[in-house]
Design a protein around this motif. Structure first.
Motif, PDB file in Angstrom:
ATOM      1  N   UNK A 115       0.860  -1.181   0.000  1.00 47.83           N
ATOM      2  CA  UNK A 115       0.000   0.000   0.000  1.00 47.83           C
ATOM      3  C   UNK A 115       0.895   1.229   0.000  1.00 47.83           C
ATOM      4  N   UNK A 116       0.760   2.066  -1.025  1.00 47.07           N
ATOM      5  CA  UNK A 116       1.550   3.292  -1.144  1.00 47.07           C
ATOM      6  C   UNK A 116       0.610   4.484  -1.124  1.00 47.07           C
ATOM      7  N   UNK A 117       0.896   5.426  -0.243  1.00 48.68           N
ATOM      8  CA  UNK A 117       0.124   6.668  -0.168  1.00 48.68           C
ATOM      9  C   UNK A 117       0.977   7.779  -0.769  1.00 48.68           C
ATOM     10  N   UNK A 118       0.440   8.481  -1.758  1.00 47.17           N
ATOM     11  CA  UNK A 118       1.262   9.455  -2.480  1.00 47.17           C
ATOM     12  C   UNK A 118       0.458  10.699  -2.827  1.00 47.17           C
ATOM     13  N   UNK A 119       1.170  11.805  -2.908  1.00 45.06           N
ATOM     14  CA  UNK A 119       0.593  13.025  -3.469  1.00 45.06           C
ATOM     15  C   UNK A 119       0.738  12.952  -4.988  1.00 45.06           C
ATOM     16  N   UNK A 120       0.580  14.088  -5.670  1.00 44.24           N
ATOM     17  CA  UNK A 120       0.634  14.097  -7.132  1.00 44.24           C
ATOM     18  C   UNK A 120       1.968  13.628  -7.678  1.00 44.24           C
ATOM     19  N   UNK A 121       2.987  13.484  -6.824  1.00 42.43           N
ATOM     20  CA  UNK A 121       4.302  13.058  -7.279  1.00 42.43           C
ATOM     21  C   UNK A 121       4.243  11.734  -8.020  1.00 42.43           C
ATOM     22  N   UNK A 122       3.312  10.865  -7.643  1.00 45.42           N
ATOM     23  CA  UNK A 122       3.224   9.546  -8.277  1.00 45.42           C
ATOM     24  C   UNK A 122       2.404   9.580  -9.558  1.00 45.42           C
ATOM     25  N   UNK A 123       1.961  10.762  -9.967  1.00 47.65           N
ATOM     26  CA  UNK A 123       1.101  10.828 -11.139  1.00 47.65           C
ATOM     27  C   UNK A 123       1.785  11.243 -12.412  1.00 47.65           C
ATOM     28  N   UNK A 124       3.028  11.705 -12.371  1.00 42.49           N
ATOM     29  CA  UNK A 124       3.688  12.240 -13.552  1.00 42.49           C
ATOM     30  C   UNK A 124       4.969  11.482 -13.861  1.00 42.49           C
ATOM     31  N   UNK A 125       5.017  10.878 -15.035  1.00 49.46           N
ATOM     32  CA  UNK A 125       6.263  10.358 -15.562  1.00 49.46           C
ATOM     33  C   UNK A 125       6.828   9.130 -14.889  1.00 49.46           C
ATOM     34  N   UNK A 126       6.130   8.582 -13.911  1.00 51.88           N
ATOM     35  CA  UNK A 126       6.670   7.443 -13.176  1.00 51.88           C
ATOM     36  C   UNK A 126       5.962   6.165 -13.599  1.00 51.88           C
ATOM     37  N   UNK A 127       6.698   5.079 -13.601  1.00 53.21           N
ATOM     38  CA  UNK A 127       6.148   3.788 -14.000  1.00 53.21           C
ATOM     39  C   UNK A 127       6.211   2.841 -12.805  1.00 53.21           C
ATOM     40  N   UNK A 128       5.059   2.351 -12.370  1.00 50.54           N
ATOM     41  CA  UNK A 128       5.006   1.403 -11.268  1.00 50.54           C
ATOM     42  C   UNK A 128       5.010  -0.004 -11.861  1.00 50.54           C
ATOM     43  N   UNK A 129       6.138  -0.721 -11.769  1.00 50.36           N
ATOM     44  CA  UNK A 129       6.209  -2.045 -12.385  1.00 50.36           C
ATOM     45  C   UNK A 129       5.360  -3.065 -11.635  1.00 50.36           C
ATOM     46  N   UNK A 130       4.616  -3.850 -12.398  1.00 46.59           N
ATOM     47  CA  UNK A 130       3.749  -4.892 -11.837  1.00 46.59           C
ATOM     48  C   UNK A 130       4.140  -6.220 -12.469  1.00 46.59           C
ATOM     49  N   UNK A 131       4.495  -7.191 -11.655  1.00 50.59           N
ATOM     50  CA  UNK A 131       4.905  -8.488 -12.150  1.00 50.59           C
ATOM     51  C   UNK A 131       3.742  -9.338 -12.639  1.00 50.59           C
ATOM     52  N   UNK A 132       4.039 -10.406 -13.375  1.00 46.88           N
ATOM     53  CA  UNK A 132       2.976 -11.268 -13.929  1.00 46.88           C
ATOM     54  C   UNK A 132       2.063 -11.868 -12.857  1.00 46.88           C
ATOM     55  N   UNK A 133       2.638 -12.284 -11.712  1.00 45.17           N
ATOM     56  CA  UNK A 133       1.819 -12.894 -10.664  1.00 45.17           C
ATOM     57  C   UNK A 133       0.828 -11.885 -10.089  1.00 45.17           C
ATOM     58  N   UNK A 134       1.300 -10.666  -9.875  1.00 44.80           N
ATOM     59  CA  UNK A 134       0.420  -9.613  -9.346  1.00 44.80           C
ATOM     60  C   UNK A 134      -0.633  -9.241 -10.384  1.00 44.80           C
ATOM     61  N   UNK A 135      -0.217  -9.169 -11.636  1.00 42.72           N
ATOM     62  CA  UNK A 135      -1.154  -8.801 -12.694  1.00 42.72           C
ATOM     63  C   UNK A 135      -2.260  -9.854 -12.827  1.00 42.72           C
ATOM     64  N   UNK A 136      -1.904 -11.115 -12.610  1.00 41.62           N
ATOM     65  CA  UNK A 136      -2.900 -12.188 -12.689  1.00 41.62           C
ATOM     66  C   UNK A 136      -3.967 -12.052 -11.608  1.00 41.62           C
ATOM     67  N   UNK A 137      -3.610 -11.418 -10.469  1.00 38.34           N
ATOM     68  CA  UNK A 137      -4.585 -11.220  -9.382  1.00 38.34           C
ATOM     69  C   UNK A 137      -5.461  -9.980  -9.608  1.00 38.34           C
ATOM     70  N   UNK A 138      -5.153  -9.224 -10.629  1.00 39.69           N
ATOM     71  CA  UNK A 138      -5.950  -8.027 -10.902  1.00 39.69           C
ATOM     72  C   UNK A 138      -5.140  -6.784 -11.105  1.00 39.69           C
ATOM     73  N   UNK A 139      -3.826  -6.842 -10.810  1.00 39.93           N
ATOM     74  CA  UNK A 139      -2.962  -5.702 -11.039  1.00 39.93           C
ATOM     75  C   UNK A 139      -3.099  -4.611  -9.991  1.00 39.93           C
ATOM     76  N   UNK A 140      -2.533  -3.458 -10.303  1.00 41.51           N
ATOM     77  CA  UNK A 140      -2.532  -2.320  -9.377  1.00 41.51           C
ATOM     78  C   UNK A 140      -3.928  -1.716  -9.263  1.00 41.51           C
ATOM     79  N   UNK A 141      -4.297  -1.345  -8.033  1.00 39.89           N
ATOM     80  CA  UNK A 141      -5.565  -0.653  -7.781  1.00 39.89           C
ATOM     81  C   UNK A 141      -5.254   0.753  -7.278  1.00 39.89           C
ATOM     82  N   UNK A 142      -5.851   1.751  -7.912  1.00 38.83           N
ATOM     83  CA  UNK A 142      -5.641   3.153  -7.551  1.00 38.83           C
ATOM     84  C   UNK A 142      -6.891   3.689  -6.865  1.00 38.83           C
ATOM     85  N   UNK A 143      -6.699   4.347  -5.724  1.00 39.04           N
ATOM     86  CA  UNK A 143      -7.802   5.010  -5.018  1.00 39.04           C
ATOM     87  C   UNK A 143      -7.535   6.513  -5.039  1.00 39.04           C
TER      88      UNK A 143
END
Length: 670
Positions: free
Chosen positions: A537-565
């Motif tokens: 669980x990562x809590x971020x301000x707008x810093x995580x919204x520009x130009x950054x790539x959050x890598x998600x592995x195949x196992x995590x992607x199979x479970x549904x991938x990243x969820x953004x709130x």
């Protein structure tokens, strides 16, 4: 700025008569503005690739297949051999296709990634000076290589401009092997780069830097050289001066040839609301300090609604008669506050400092004192200072040592600065919302490119709550539920205070969140690299919204991938899109949901009447409300905020023009 592409943009008719390449400054005329405003609605603000563009991409890919058997040396030589034809005939025809195909093949050999058709399309758009919109995660960094190498080969200085030093360093490191393979020199300039090293770095073929670093270096050059910028003046200077650097006349930037501006909407829209200013700092004055303390004490004694009114949206204060009476009886402790207009302005600034500028939202306190936080990017701006004494009044409010006031020496807006380049292009994932403004102010339509793979992102229904407490409880519950499924969660907030508050609530629920905001910006790369791991669980301000790539592995992607709130809507819908775009990149699985409150600043500042109506209709219910109401409020509020932003940008440009005249600077000087 011309909207028709010239294949030899270094031969433009309005090139300035300066030793270094630059476009001539042309002060805006009212008649031009009227005509441009009339024609703007008649032009397409967003264009899509047609059959001819796709055919050109096919030709480049076919050309690349013929190069796969070449050795690295032969491949580099073949691309370099196109330089004379490109220089003579421009960026068009078979030489351009060969060059791009060669760069694509060399990129594959050094990075293991070969440009997709949409990236080739984006590179062609950048070469032609367009604003290219590529969806988040489509590989804008590799796309930058295509125009950077081709333009550098013809000898035009290339600047790859990003919004912060972290992204500039990342891009330089990623693209360096390919640039080296073609014999092109490159360098990185950030705020940490020492001044005496900058001329040597700017002399290289490709320079990676931030928008503020390059623009401030340009302003320093203009101040140092003044009217001695023409070719004849520079020759005379070299003859008459044995050491130009000794006289402070050494050019830093090597001119403004071609720029590729990443996150162009952030720079030309969000950051364009404030001009870049070079100042000379004056030492602190005890009399001024006493005056600041006295006027701040007077402001603290006033009551909102009785003595003054606040407009949080415009960050404006209006004094009412009781305050005017108190101001008239105020005994100034310093001569600077004796004139009535000076006292009045100081009191308004003091009220702004107390009520409109909030710690951990607009600024933070660290070992360096008071540091401004960029409201659009969430990053700190250590070299910035609010003007007209506001900065010192906020320092007084926080009981800090007072920094000296600054005197303006020169200023420029980003609109004016990038218009000085012989040619510039931009890329972003979110330009459609501001396409009309970009077309009107810079003569460019947005070139919208489709994704390489269909998006698989799932947008969950928006949740709206009547209170902040209910909203945060829902955020914690959803984060805990999704993380328990082995999926990573990214929670986006607008302010440092909000990010730390939700992190505290998550810890109270037995979770271990990671926080990324202006206080932890030094750990940004490490936190982002781990944000896609299972259950994180990562809590971020707008810093995580520009130009950054959050890598998600195949196992995590199979479970549904990243969820953004998304916990708060932003003033610009583009920023919301950027944050949501962290999930389900490049055809991966992922999901996102907005969980917001009626108390969100966006709603209260822009549609307070509608918020009041909803509260009256729901009899003050503080639980979960109809999500459709949130979408109605968001759209109306963001439209109003966007209109206000456009007005501020127009006023910024007009104010800068007046400032030039007041300081005695002509546009061809600064």
């Amino acid at each position: 700025m011309h909207s028709v592409f010239d294949a030899r943009f270094w031969h433009i008719r309005d090139r300035a008569d300066t030793a270094e390449p630059e476009r001539r400054a042309t002060p805006p005329h009212l008649s031009d503005e009227v005509v441009r405003g009339f024609l703007a609605p008649l032009r397409r603000a967003v264009i899509r690739p047609g059959l001819l563009r796709w055919f050109e991409v096919w030709q480049i890919r076919r050309e690349g297949q013929r190069m796969e058997a070449l050795s690295p040396e032969a491949l580099a030589a073949k691309v370099q051999a196109q330089a004379p034809a490109l220089l003579q005939g421009g960026l068009t025809g078979p030489p351009l296709r060969i060059a791009i195909a060669g760069v694509r093949e060399m990129t594959f050999r050094h990075t293991g990634k070969r440009h997709h058709p949409v990236q080739i399309m984006g590179g062609l758009g950048l070469l032609r000076g367009q604003i290219v919109e590529m969806a988040t995660g489509e590989g804008k960094t590799l796309t930058t290589l295509l125009p950077a190498v081709v333009v550098a080969l013809v000898g035009v200085p290339v600047h790859v401009v990003t919004v912060n030093a972290y992204l500039a360093a990342r891009d330089a490191e990623t693209l360096a092997p390919v640039l080296n393979a073609f014999g092109l020199s490159h360098g990185l300039i950030t705020s940490e780069t020492e001044h005496h090293l900058r001329p040597g770095i700017y002399a290289r073929d490709v320079v990676f830097s931030t928008n503020s670093d390059i623009a401030f270096d340009y302003l320093r050059d203009r101040l140092a050289l003044g009217r001695s910028r023409t070719v004849l003046a520079q020759i005379a200077q070299r003859v008459l001066s044995a050491n130009a650097a000794r006289d402070g006349q050494r050019i830093l930037t090597r001119g403004l040839g071609f720029a590729v501006v990443d996150e162009v909407d952030s720079i030309l829209i969000d950051e364009a609301q404030t001009p870049l200013i070079i100042t000379a700092q004056r030492p602190g004055d005890d009399a001024l300090t006493a005056g600041e303390d006295a006027i701040l004490a007077l402001a603290a004694s006033l009551e909102a609604g009785r003595d003054f009114t606040l407009d949080r949206k415009k960050r404006n204060v209006t004094l009412l008669p009781p305050a005017e009476t108190m101001l008239a009886g105020f005994v100034p402790p310093t001569a600077a506050l004796v004139p009535e207009p000076a006292r009045r302005e100081a009191l308004i600034q003091a009220l702004c400092a107390i009520h409109l500028y909030i710690r951990d939202e607009h600024y933070i306190l660290n070992d360096d004192g008071l540091v401004i936080v960029d409201e659009f990017t969430g990053r700190v701006m250590p070299d910035r200072q609010w003007q007209s004494g506001l900065h010192q009044l906020i320092e007084a409010k926080e009981k800090l040592d007072r920094s000296g006031r600054r005197e303006t020496l020169a200023q420029i807006t980003y609109q004016t600065f990038f218009a000085r380049y012989l040619w510039f292009a931009g890329m972003t994932g979110t330009a459609t919302e501001v396409a009309r403004e970009l077309q009107r102010s810079h003569g460019r339509a947005v070139f919208r490119i489709p994704t390489n793979r269909p998006s698989r992102r799932k947008m969950w229904a928006t949740w709206l709550f009547g209170s902040d407490a209910a909203r945060w409880r829902a955020v914690v519950a959803e984060a805990k539920s999704v993380a328990s499924q082995g999926r990573p969660v990214l929670i986006g907030t607008r302010s440092v205070a909000a990010s730390e508050h939700v992190a505290t609530l998550l810890r109270g629920a037995g979770l271990a969140p990671q926080v990324l905001n202006a206080r932890q910006d030094a750990d940004e790369s490490a936190l982002i690299a781990e944000a896609g791991t299972a259950g994180r669980i990562t809590v971020a301000t707008n810093m995580a919204g520009r130009g950054t790539d959050i890598p998600v592995g195949p196992a995590v992607e199979a479970r549904g991938g990243l969820h953004v709130i998304l916990t708060e809507f932003h003033t610009a819908a583009r920023i919301d899109r950027q944050l949501i775009g962290r999930a389900a990149r490049q055809g991966q699985r992922g999901s996102a949901r907005a969980i917001v409150s009626l108390n969100d600043p966006l709603f209260l500042d822009n549609v307070p009447g509608r918020v009041g109506l909803i509260r009256s209709l729901t009899i003050g219910y503080r639980g979960r409300l109809l999500g459709l109401l949130a979408e109605v409020l968001r759209k109306r509020a963001q439209n109003r905020a966007a209109a206000q932003g456009r007005r501020r940008r127009r006023e910024t440009v007009q104010r800068a023009e007046r400032q030039h005249k007041a300081l005695g600077f002509r546009p061809d000087n600064i």
